[in-house]
Scaffold this motif. Sequence first.
Motif, PDB file in Angstrom:
ATOM      1  N   PRO A   1       0.813  -1.221   0.000  1.00 55.19           N
ATOM      2  CA  PRO A   1       0.000   0.000   0.000  1.00 55.19           C
ATOM      3  C   PRO A   1       0.847   1.271   0.000  1.00 55.19           C
ATOM      4  N   ALA A   2       1.964   1.246   0.734  1.00 53.66           N
ATOM      5  CA  ALA A   2       2.822   2.435   0.805  1.00 53.66           C
ATOM      6  C   ALA A   2       3.557   2.682  -0.505  1.00 53.66           C
ATOM      7  N   SER A   3       4.001   1.621  -1.174  1.00 54.11           N
ATOM      8  CA  SER A   3       4.772   1.814  -2.408  1.00 54.11           C
ATOM      9  C   SER A   3       3.887   2.289  -3.558  1.00 54.11           C
ATOM     10  N   ILE A   4       2.615   1.930  -3.513  1.00 51.34           N
ATOM     11  CA  ILE A   4       1.681   2.294  -4.574  1.00 51.34           C
ATOM     12  C   ILE A   4       1.036   3.659  -4.335  1.00 51.34           C
ATOM     13  N   ALA A   5       0.918   4.065  -3.074  1.00 54.85           N
ATOM     14  CA  ALA A   5       0.190   5.293  -2.730  1.00 54.85           C
ATOM     15  C   ALA A   5       0.606   6.529  -3.533  1.00 54.85           C
ATOM     16  N   PRO A   6       1.912   6.783  -3.750  1.00 49.71           N
ATOM     17  CA  PRO A   6       2.282   7.992  -4.506  1.00 49.71           C
ATOM     18  C   PRO A   6       1.723   8.038  -5.916  1.00 49.71           C
ATOM     19  N   PHE A   7       1.464   6.867  -6.510  1.00 45.68           N
ATOM     20  CA  PHE A   7       0.938   6.848  -7.868  1.00 45.68           C
ATOM     21  C   PHE A   7      -0.470   7.441  -7.931  1.00 45.68           C
ATOM     22  N   ALA A   8      -1.221   7.312  -6.834  1.00 43.74           N
ATOM     23  CA  ALA A   8      -2.577   7.866  -6.818  1.00 43.74           C
ATOM     24  C   ALA A   8      -2.549   9.379  -6.984  1.00 43.74           C
ATOM     25  N   ILE A   9      -1.579  10.020  -6.332  1.00 47.24           N
ATOM     26  CA  ILE A   9      -1.433  11.468  -6.465  1.00 47.24           C
ATOM     27  C   ILE A   9      -1.054  11.841  -7.891  1.00 47.24           C
ATOM     28  N   GLU A  10      -0.103  11.105  -8.451  1.00 40.27           N
ATOM     29  CA  GLU A  10       0.341  11.369  -9.815  1.00 40.27           C
ATOM     30  C   GLU A  10      -0.814  11.208 -10.803  1.00 40.27           C
ATOM     31  N   GLU A  11      -1.591  10.125 -10.639  1.00 38.87           N
ATOM     32  CA  GLU A  11      -2.703   9.881 -11.561  1.00 38.87           C
ATOM     33  C   GLU A  11      -3.787  10.943 -11.420  1.00 38.87           C
ATOM     34  N   ALA A  12      -4.027  11.413 -10.192  1.00 32.06           N
ATOM     35  CA  ALA A  12      -5.027  12.465  -9.984  1.00 32.06           C
ATOM     36  C   ALA A  12      -4.638  13.740 -10.722  1.00 32.06           C
ATOM     37  N   TYR A  13      -3.355  14.076 -10.691  1.00 31.47           N
ATOM     38  CA  TYR A  13      -2.900  15.268 -11.402  1.00 31.47           C
ATOM     39  C   TYR A  13      -2.990  15.085 -12.913  1.00 31.47           C
ATOM     40  N   GLU A  14      -2.792  13.857 -13.395  1.00 27.68           N
ATOM     41  CA  GLU A  14      -2.923  13.618 -14.828  1.00 27.68           C
ATOM     42  C   GLU A  14      -4.387  13.746 -15.272  1.00 27.68           C
ATOM     43  N   VAL A  15      -5.317  13.375 -14.396  1.00 28.08           N
ATOM     44  CA  VAL A  15      -6.740  13.600 -14.677  1.00 28.08           C
ATOM     45  C   VAL A  15      -7.006  15.104 -14.784  1.00 28.08           C
ATOM     46  N   MET A  16      -6.475  15.856 -13.826  1.00 30.73           N
ATOM     47  CA  MET A  16      -6.659  17.308 -13.846  1.00 30.73           C
ATOM     48  C   MET A  16      -6.103  17.923 -15.116  1.00 30.73           C
ATOM     49  N   ASP A  17      -4.939  17.433 -15.554  1.00 30.17           N
ATOM     50  CA  ASP A  17      -4.301  17.965 -16.748  1.00 30.17           C
ATOM     51  C   ASP A  17      -5.148  17.686 -17.985  1.00 30.17           C
ATOM     52  N   ALA A  18      -5.704  16.475 -18.084  1.00 32.63           N
ATOM     53  CA  ALA A  18      -6.544  16.131 -19.227  1.00 32.63           C
ATOM     54  C   ALA A  18      -7.805  16.990 -19.258  1.00 32.63           C
ATOM     55  N   ILE A  19      -8.377  17.241 -18.089  1.00 33.15           N
ATOM     56  CA  ILE A  19      -9.574  18.083 -18.000  1.00 33.15           C
ATOM     57  C   ILE A  19      -9.244  19.522 -18.373  1.00 33.15           C
ATOM     58  N   ALA A  20      -8.094  20.006 -17.874  1.00 32.50           N
ATOM     59  CA  ALA A  20      -7.683  21.384 -18.173  1.00 32.50           C
ATOM     60  C   ALA A  20      -7.484  21.587 -19.665  1.00 32.50           C
ATOM     61  N   HIS A  21      -7.025  20.540 -20.360  1.00 30.23           N
ATOM     62  CA  HIS A  21      -6.805  20.634 -21.802  1.00 30.23           C
ATOM     63  C   HIS A  21      -8.057  20.254 -22.598  1.00 30.23           C
ATOM     64  N   ASN A  22      -9.153  19.976 -21.869  1.00 32.87           N
ATOM     65  CA  ASN A  22     -10.411  19.617 -22.523  1.00 32.87           C
ATOM     66  C   ASN A  22     -10.218  18.453 -23.498  1.00 32.87           C
ATOM     67  N   ASP A  23      -9.360  17.512 -23.097  1.00 28.24           N
ATOM     68  CA  ASP A  23      -8.996  16.373 -23.935  1.00 28.24           C
ATOM     69  C   ASP A  23      -9.940  15.210 -23.640  1.00 28.24           C
ATOM     70  N   HIS A  24     -11.040  15.162 -24.359  1.00 32.00           N
ATOM     71  CA  HIS A  24     -12.073  14.163 -24.073  1.00 32.00           C
ATOM     72  C   HIS A  24     -11.634  12.750 -24.420  1.00 32.00           C
ATOM     73  N   ALA A  25     -10.615  12.607 -25.254  1.00 36.41           N
ATOM     74  CA  ALA A  25     -10.078  11.281 -25.539  1.00 36.41           C
ATOM     75  C   ALA A  25      -9.220  10.788 -24.381  1.00 36.41           C
ATOM     76  N   ALA A  26      -8.501  11.708 -23.744  1.00 39.63           N
ATOM     77  CA  ALA A  26      -7.585  11.329 -22.666  1.00 39.63           C
ATOM     78  C   ALA A  26      -8.282  11.196 -21.319  1.00 39.63           C
ATOM     79  N   ILE A  27      -9.354  11.947 -21.099  1.00 37.88           N
ATOM     80  CA  ILE A  27      -9.995  11.968 -19.782  1.00 37.88           C
ATOM     81  C   ILE A  27     -10.416  10.573 -19.312  1.00 37.88           C
ATOM     82  N   PRO A  28     -11.165   9.781 -20.117  1.00 40.77           N
ATOM     83  CA  PRO A  28     -11.551   8.453 -19.616  1.00 40.77           C
ATOM     84  C   PRO A  28     -10.356   7.551 -19.371  1.00 40.77           C
ATOM     85  N   ASP A  29      -9.307   7.698 -20.174  1.00 38.89           N
ATOM     86  CA  ASP A  29      -8.099   6.906 -19.980  1.00 38.89           C
ATOM     87  C   ASP A  29      -7.430   7.259 -18.657  1.00 38.89           C
ATOM     88  N   GLU A  30      -7.324   8.548 -18.375  1.00 36.40           N
ATOM     89  CA  GLU A  30      -6.693   8.982 -17.126  1.00 36.40           C
ATOM     90  C   GLU A  30      -7.560   8.628 -15.918  1.00 36.40           C
TER      91      GLU A  30
END
Length: 261
Positions: free
Chosen positions: A34-63
Motif C-alpha cells: 500500500p505504501a509503495s503504490i500510494a504515490p501513484f494515486a497522487i500522480e494519476e489524480a494530477y494527470e486527470v486534472m491535466d486532461a480536463i484542463a486541456h479539454n482532452d475528451h479522448a484522454a480523460i476516460p483513460d486517465e
Amino acid sequence: MTDTSVRQIDRLLAIMKRLRDPETGCPWDIVQTPASIAPFAIEEAYEVMDAIAHNDHAAIPDELGDLLLQVVYQAQMAEEAGQFDFETVAKLIADKMVRRHPHVFGDETGHSLAIWEQRKEEERRAKSEHGALAGIPLHLPALLKAAKLCNRAARVGFDWAEPAEVLDKVHEEIAELKAELGGDRDRIEDELGDVLFTVASLARKLDIDPEAALRRSNAKFTGRFEAMESMLAEEGKVMREQDLQTLEALWQNAKQKPGLR
C-alpha cells in the motif's frame, strides 16, 4: 449503471486479482505494498486534472481509468490482508454521499454548505477527530494544505476582516525574511514558509484557489521561457551562452507575445 459497466468493473477487479496472484501474477505487482503504490494515486489524480484542463475528451476516460486502478489496487491488497475489499470502499462512499445530501435522499429541503460541513463534522467526531483543523490529511501538497488550514480557521472566526490586512501581513513576513537573508538557513526557511503560508491566506481571502493561481503562473513562465529559447534558436544561439542583460531583454520581448502577457 449499465450491465456493460458492471461487467467491466468486475473484469478490472479480476485482472487486479490475477496480477497479484503470488504464483502466476506479475512479479512487479506481487511485491508492491500500500505504501509503495500510494504515490501513484497522487500522480494519476494530477494527470486527470491535466486532461480536463486541456479539454482532452479522448484522454480523460483513460486517465480516470488509471486513477480508478489505484483504488482497485489498494482494495485488492487490503482484501488479501483481510482488512476490507472494493465493495466496502464503494459502500462507504455511497453511504457518505447519501448522508451528506439529506435534501436529495432525506426529508430536508434546500442544499447548503452548512449542512455539508455539519455532516463532515459529525463524521470527524465519530472518528474521535476533534477541533477545527481535525481531519486535514497530513500528506497534502503544502500549498493546498495551507489553504485548507486557513479555511478551517476562518470558519471559527480566526480571520482577517479585509484582504488588505492580509496583504499587509504578507509585506510584514517578507520584511522578516529579508532581515534573515545571509544568516542561519533554518531561520530563512522558517521565514520563507511564513511568507508562503500568508500568501495562501491572501488567496483564500480573495476567493482564489492558490494551486490554480500557481499553475497558471507556471504555465505562463513555461510559455515565456520557451519563447526565449525559440528566439535564440532562430539566431543559432543557446541560452547558457547569453549574459543576464540579453536574457532580460528576451524575457521582456516574450512577455509581449499573444497569450504570454
